[in-house]
Design an enzyme around this catalytic site. Sequence first.
Site, short mmCIF file in Angstrom:
data_model
loop_
_atom_site.label_atom_id
_atom_site.label_comp_id
_atom_site.label_asym_id
_atom_site.label_seq_id
_atom_site.Cartn_x
_atom_site.Cartn_y
_atom_site.Cartn_z
N CYS A 155 -6.65 -2.56 16.86
CA CYS A 155 -8.11 -2.57 16.74
C CYS A 155 -8.66 -1.20 17.12
O CYS A 155 -8.31 -0.66 18.17
CB CYS A 155 -8.69 -3.66 17.65
SG CYS A 155 -10.48 -3.58 17.73
N GLU A 176 -4.30 6.21 6.12
CA GLU A 176 -5.01 5.21 5.32
C GLU A 176 -5.75 4.18 6.18
O GLU A 176 -5.47 2.98 6.14
CB GLU A 176 -4.04 4.49 4.37
CG GLU A 176 -3.40 5.43 3.37
CD GLU A 176 -2.35 4.74 2.48
OE1 GLU A 176 -2.00 3.59 2.76
OE2 GLU A 176 -1.90 5.36 1.51
N GLU A 198 -0.86 11.78 -1.18
CA GLU A 198 0.25 11.00 -1.72
C GLU A 198 0.00 10.83 -3.21
O GLU A 198 -1.03 10.28 -3.62
CB GLU A 198 0.33 9.61 -1.06
CG GLU A 198 0.54 9.68 0.44
CD GLU A 198 0.71 8.29 1.09
OE1 GLU A 198 0.76 7.29 0.34
OE2 GLU A 198 0.78 8.23 2.32
N HIS A 249 9.44 1.23 -4.08
CA HIS A 249 8.59 2.39 -4.33
C HIS A 249 9.51 3.56 -4.64
O HIS A 249 10.32 3.95 -3.81
CB HIS A 249 7.75 2.68 -3.08
CG HIS A 249 6.61 3.62 -3.32
ND1 HIS A 249 6.78 4.90 -3.77
CD2 HIS A 249 5.27 3.43 -3.21
CE1 HIS A 249 5.59 5.47 -3.89
NE2 HIS A 249 4.66 4.61 -3.57
ZN ZN Z 1 -11.30 -5.63 17.17
#
Ligand code: ZN
Lengths: 677, 677, 677
Positions: free
Chosen positions: C107, C142, C310, C361
């Site tokens: 988080c 990302e 990328e 990939h």
């Molecule tokens: Zn959170």
Amino acid sequence: MSIGVCYFPEHWPEERMEADVERMADAGLEYVRMGEFAWARMEPEPGTYDFEWLDRAVSLIGEYGMRAVLCTPTASPPKWLVDEHPGILQEEADGTTRHYGGRRHYCYNSEEYRRETRRITEKLAERYADNPTVAGWQTDNEYGCHGTLRCYCDDCAGAFRDWLREKYGDVDELNEKWGTEFWSQTLNSFAQVDPPRHTAADHHPSRLLDYDRFSSDSVVEYNRLQVEILREANDEWFVTHNFMSHDDLDAYDVAADLDFASWDSYPTGHVQVQREAVSNDELRAGNPDNLGLDHDLYRSAANAPFWVMEQQPGDINWPPYSPQPGEGAMRLWALYAVARGADVVSYFRWRRCRMGQEQYHSGLLDGDGTPDRGYRDAVDAASDLDELASVAGDDADGSSLSTPDADVALLHDYDNLWALDIEPMTPDFDYWRHVETYYAALRERSVHVDVVPPTAELAEYDAVVAPTLYLVTDELAETLTSYVEGGGELLVTMRSGVKDAYDKLHDAAQPGPLRSLVGADVEQHESVPDAMDGTVVYDGREFGCRVWNEWLSPAEEGAEVTGRYDGTMADGTPAIVRNAVGDGSVTYVGTWPDSDLAGAVVGDLLDRAGVETTDAFPAHVRVSRRGGLTWIANFGGDSMSVDAPADAEWALGGSTVGPYDVAVTDADPASLTPLSE
Amino acid sequence: MSIGVCYFPEHWPEERMEADVERMADAGLEYVRMGEFAWARMEPEPGTYDFEWLDRAVSLIGEYGMRAVLCTPTASPPKWLVDEHPGILQEEADGTTRHYGGRRHYCYNSEEYRRETRRITEKLAERYADNPTVAGWQTDNEYGCHGTLRCYCDDCAGAFRDWLREKYGDVDELNEKWGTEFWSQTLNSFAQVDPPRHTAADHHPSRLLDYDRFSSDSVVEYNRLQVEILREANDEWFVTHNFMSHDDLDAYDVAADLDFASWDSYPTGHVQVQREAVSNDELRAGNPDNLGLDHDLYRSAANAPFWVMEQQPGDINWPPYSPQPGEGAMRLWALYAVARGADVVSYFRWRRCRMGQEQYHSGLLDGDGTPDRGYRDAVDAASDLDELASVAGDDADGSSLSTPDADVALLHDYDNLWALDIEPMTPDFDYWRHVETYYAALRERSVHVDVVPPTAELAEYDAVVAPTLYLVTDELAETLTSYVEGGGELLVTMRSGVKDAYDKLHDAAQPGPLRSLVGADVEQHESVPDAMDGTVVYDGREFGCRVWNEWLSPAEEGAEVTGRYDGTMADGTPAIVRNAVGDGSVTYVGTWPDSDLAGAVVGDLLDRAGVETTDAFPAHVRVSRRGGLTWIANFGGDSMSVDAPADAEWALGGSTVGPYDVAVTDADPASLTPLSE
Amino acid sequence: MSIGVCYFPEHWPEERMEADVERMADAGLEYVRMGEFAWARMEPEPGTYDFEWLDRAVSLIGEYGMRAVLCTPTASPPKWLVDEHPGILQEEADGTTRHYGGRRHYCYNSEEYRRETRRITEKLAERYADNPTVAGWQTDNEYGCHGTLRCYCDDCAGAFRDWLREKYGDVDELNEKWGTEFWSQTLNSFAQVDPPRHTAADHHPSRLLDYDRFSSDSVVEYNRLQVEILREANDEWFVTHNFMSHDDLDAYDVAADLDFASWDSYPTGHVQVQREAVSNDELRAGNPDNLGLDHDLYRSAANAPFWVMEQQPGDINWPPYSPQPGEGAMRLWALYAVARGADVVSYFRWRRCRMGQEQYHSGLLDGDGTPDRGYRDAVDAASDLDELASVAGDDADGSSLSTPDADVALLHDYDNLWALDIEPMTPDFDYWRHVETYYAALRERSVHVDVVPPTAELAEYDAVVAPTLYLVTDELAETLTSYVEGGGELLVTMRSGVKDAYDKLHDAAQPGPLRSLVGADVEQHESVPDAMDGTVVYDGREFGCRVWNEWLSPAEEGAEVTGRYDGTMADGTPAIVRNAVGDGSVTYVGTWPDSDLAGAVVGDLLDRAGVETTDAFPAHVRVSRRGGLTWIANFGGDSMSVDAPADAEWALGGSTVGPYDVAVTDADPASLTPLSE
Ligand SMILES: [Zn+2]
Ligand SMILES: [Zn+2]
Ligand SMILES: [Zn+2]
């Protein structure tokens, strides 16, 4: 017969209030509903109340000659209340809390919330008990909306156990009635029963059905708590509730505690949510039978003229699409509701709201206060209703034009709906659509229909149509037999007499207790996908059938075969039978008919019953009878014409009815014929 | 070869018991299965047992000359047990409890539940150890049904850690084998490993594959616990389990502990659940290869004649649609099962149950006790089997007609299924459908097939077909090379040799350890949607290919190119190659062929292998060989005819086989030719 | 302008490292990105660090004349860190934990995680501060990928309350700005606000929009924490972040803290995920506008040449389908990115990884270390860029060819995206697709476009296109009015000026504060399904319109009507208007135009603005201008030709551009005309 509106004075600066109320009166409105989400405004902090804004609104409404309908604000408890009592929140079947943040965030079985409910309801009742402008009350708002009818919390668990104790007395009685021997589900005590929470495999259907009943009963009980407080404060007030969902809550049970039922009618929304495919005409104006079935249900539920408490005023926020309604559609909806028995049609809302969850919901006024399309239609509807009342002569009490006694009862039942939802047995079975198939067959012939539960008094009806009477007790079988023996014409359809009151199969083959009445057995049933749509030959003609096929077997000296499957595996097998019993007869249709077949069977039934009908009108045109007048409503985007007697007088419009328009005449329905387009 | 039935004496008043048992015997049934959900009846309260009802049922079954198959009741522990041990409930990957309320509500790794399992199993084993009517046992019921094979609870977390410790010994070994360097997934201890619970991004495939293996192993261990108790009580009893799902549980591993495998066959249900599009014929009777693949798998799994422990008796409750089965289909299914190697076919259930979750599941008798469509078919099947046994001569032990040794092995493996489920790489790839493409190509030519894992002894087979042999170790590569060098004909298809045993890519290009055997590399692979369906030229003819294309590159002095892509981006690129190795050869098909291409490639393979075949039969007709007889089963709704030798004798039917019918002849399959319809 | 690659030295034996690095240099690569998921390798146990492998990789990269881009490894904290701090895991809106097992399992608002982030970032910054090979840093990886931008945990609850306190100061201010009077949502304190967790009914849109802003701001703050540490260690380093999702995170806000923006470009993946229907050409090469919109956005976001950090190197693992890219497509993507303003295009990854989640990939090398298709394209691209740089003349600092100043700004805004995601009002509305409709109309005419927020400086642009400028403040209205009065040409489209900055409707009718500028009101709006697709007559020609229709009403002496609905309910109603204001004019389009109508309106706008254009190129061909050269990119599977001046010099290719090829010429774009195919 009058027009009202739903108004949220708390959403606007108080200085606008009088201008708004004056404009309502100018528009010809007679009722103003208020307060259903205003708890946080009424009680901004625990125990601190503020009703002055509402007092003033009520007072202005009275000054301008209108009457107020007030609501208890219990559908949206404030955050401070939720934080004080987090246990009032509902739970999903998987245990997830339904958090604060939208509305309806409380459990009907929470004792804490019932206490809070009593407190605020008493406060309101007391404050307005002597206010002559307040005509009556709406309890809460749309019980069960957003899937909140069923909750799976611990409070509900306890209440469910009590409900079962009350119903069965002894756990062994429950074991027997449910049939818990299956899969080792025998219970040793009521304390072992939980709500039907998330499982890997299916739940026991009898347990699910009782949970559905319990959930509905919980709301009935919760609603009664409010009704009693309001009645006690002023017994001249009416008390109603505005139904929205017709799925999870037994409207008959709730209505028994109300003076009349009201419901919230959003024609272009319902039709999208309740049907698979929708035509462009339906996107513009809804479907008259989709609407009419609810009108007739809520009128019948309290056996009294109903209200449309919320009437769609234009584009709305919640269906997938919201095209602009057809020109005049908002007026059409009001007049059609009255034609089906409404006394008051109250548009929702007065003005488009600038904030919160419904900003994309139009009002009679736009967000900037200018009249929107709905306003013009509402003014017209109010004026038309005044005009029609003067032609027809209003009732003695000034509030209602009488509706005729219905010749036909359509039997409908929540237990059946719920039990079939638990075991639909094919993705294509939908109880309401099956009921509507027969409702449409009656209504396209302009027959006036009561929508009543099987427990209703049937003797007064010339014919009774009972689609999928799934749960049948011996008692009900006797009632129906007496009805037929006494000369009644009864139509029963597929999947009837399958189960007992506990959702268990009968010992006897389907239709169980109805076997001797029907004079035939169901040998086999099957569900079929579209690729297996079939054919039935009835009365020498070919019709389509689908979804569900029953292979019927008439008893010796039993029913006569009137329809047979044709060309499939069941080729030649009876699909429709009729049995003469006493002075009447019963027809059983063992498949889902296409609309032509439903029409043919229903037409024959009505003929035998001596019910007066018209030729079949197209699906978007419906003819109703109220106040001694005949109302022709056109839900289509093109004009349609009727052939009417030369001396017909037209109280509204004429024999060519424009798109989304209504014509009213003194001619008898039976004297009208639809002209082909 | 005989017919049985599943019976629930606990569902009916005890006074009906003898009449029921007598009627079973009259119908020609020989086995009666009982008890698999009766724990609450056997032990109504903790420690209080009641087996008298079961004693009496077993006793009556013996009196009427039949034998009983008993079940451990562990698939549905009673509520009192769950309330005593709530920790036995499973958990979803997101932590949601799978609550009591259906069945299979226990975790295989719960020590508490294993203790309870031992207790009830020992009690039952002890009670019936000396009862001559009890022929054997079914353990539990349909392990893994309703998605319960994989559980994510803390008990499973602990057991998974132990399983990993056992497998890898050292956590660094696990780190290397899984390849945890990726995305910082290196572990410092086994204690750090959790079940693959809900995450935002994908889980590591090696961790998922080991969790799938662990989950299957947990059931193997749990099942063995029961098997050992039963074997110890009476070593003449057979012990079996009725498989249902063929997806999450390794049937080979479980079968290793059983005397034979049995499975629950619902032809019209499986075909709807396991396929995208279903024909009306398949809705009436299922598909013979969809069924046959399971018949052959479970026959091969224990290398013994199997049982159909539950055979669909008519309409059923769980698929999307349940049309009435075709006339005679219930008999067809029984005879076809026997043709594929079944010894006993036991219909489920004796009588439609009036209560609980399966009221819409038919039985041989209807709910009112009258014979239903399945009853008549079961009587016919029993009588046909008697007749055929007398013609063919039964085996020495009286229980079985021999099935021929298969000429061809179809390699199938749960590790491959699971690994491909973890990384399907296109929504259109389905391992079972790919396997079935080749199974159908073999079976339409009337070839007898064993379905075995790659670890099976292959030398006995003339040809081996290995669809998508995804995980390949050096050891397996050597086995296959020896097989081919020794003269075997091997067919390997797309997505083979991709991964090692830990679901990691091989160092070498695909097909990894199979490169020198195949004599070619996979230069590129691609997944393609329907709009990119392509063409392959093989043997001068054009065929379709789809879903997955590999661009093959033969090694120098490697494989010969026998098929090439045509007309797309890969125009001219090798798609199919064949490599002569030693005395045999290996064919590699680098795409998903249409059925004609699969047929052409398989036909050539069989020719080279010298396997005797027929012309291709239509997809709904299959020819089997058993007991020295040739069985022709017609799953279609129309009659079909074969050209047979003039002197063919027909033990059942004749050369025109009716809809849903079976004919049996002494003529050799190779002497039969399908006549075009 | 150069080519780079993403490299994971930690995935391979250290002895291969030098051979790999040497090969990179041989291929013409200039940058090597490393380290973004290597925390567990860098710190195998708490407090025990191992950077030697990375030191060696950096050192080798320097030796071979390349430069390293390092990453902070915070996107994938090791399991030991998660076990020490389980509170760092995110939570779903329903309370489910997002467990460890994939990546992005933290988080942004966890103080514990911010502490750990600081620790590892400081460690890295310190170690490489003086290393001349390290050119700069990528923070994390990302942000927001896998739907992790929004979290609903208690840490986020607390941070959200702080964010609201900071924004509103007083809770009554929040009540007024949000409009909490609706549904009793008035708050008594900030402590009463929770994240928008699971509810039965909808959340308040203003609360949702602020949660979206807060969530994006949380990432901005988290990213800044890393940027500051890195800048402090070495202020010559560049710092960037590789954006992936362009939906939940405000790229403009993050970019404000970066030296330049970079993004991860997967053309065949994006096009499948972001569109409903995809052509086979798009499956092979993506769509140039789908790509170009992101190129232009990220170039504009930091007002600097961007990197593709990328670049798709071949087939990839995450879209539904992964056909092999067209021949040369990997080179096409690199050259097209440079044409749109990229300085470096870095392929992802060097070598296909044998383990973990991305085995499907591809890389420039295959898993066995041999060159794959992407390698050959990368070598070509590097060589082409060298050649082009020599023709065009590189910039003074040697790193960049200049891009021209854009004549046109396309306004784009995350607040608008989020607000419209909250209230799309039809399943068919997609903000990005609406923006792209206009972007394509500009780009098919070869216009150079900046994609900027409405707060950008607009005076420098000849024309401004503002699709769906949903949230409009008075301040923005003034800015736009000044722009037009000063001679600007402005295009505003449907659903503009609907809401204020708090997602509340304006008092005034739509377009609210833009009314006087636009010179018209929106009388009505409607959403329509495909079956209601309509027609607009513009400039005497018929065009298609769909999804959303607004009925416009020009003010007196207001806008001129230039387009009208035709043939539906709104027949004749204004759909497009233009208003002359000062020296410029504003066009308002009240519906979703088909591409021809968008082209016609945009073409007229560009004419009025005096912007030089070409004829419309087909959708798969795009012309760009960079470094004084004109770049023609063909994303189609067939060759296409342009008519060019006879004296045009071709730096790459010629006037016929092959499939998936690029041609570069010194001719001016306006001198080129597409030849019909
Ligand atoms: Zn959170
Ligand atoms: Zn509850
Ligand atoms: Zn478990």
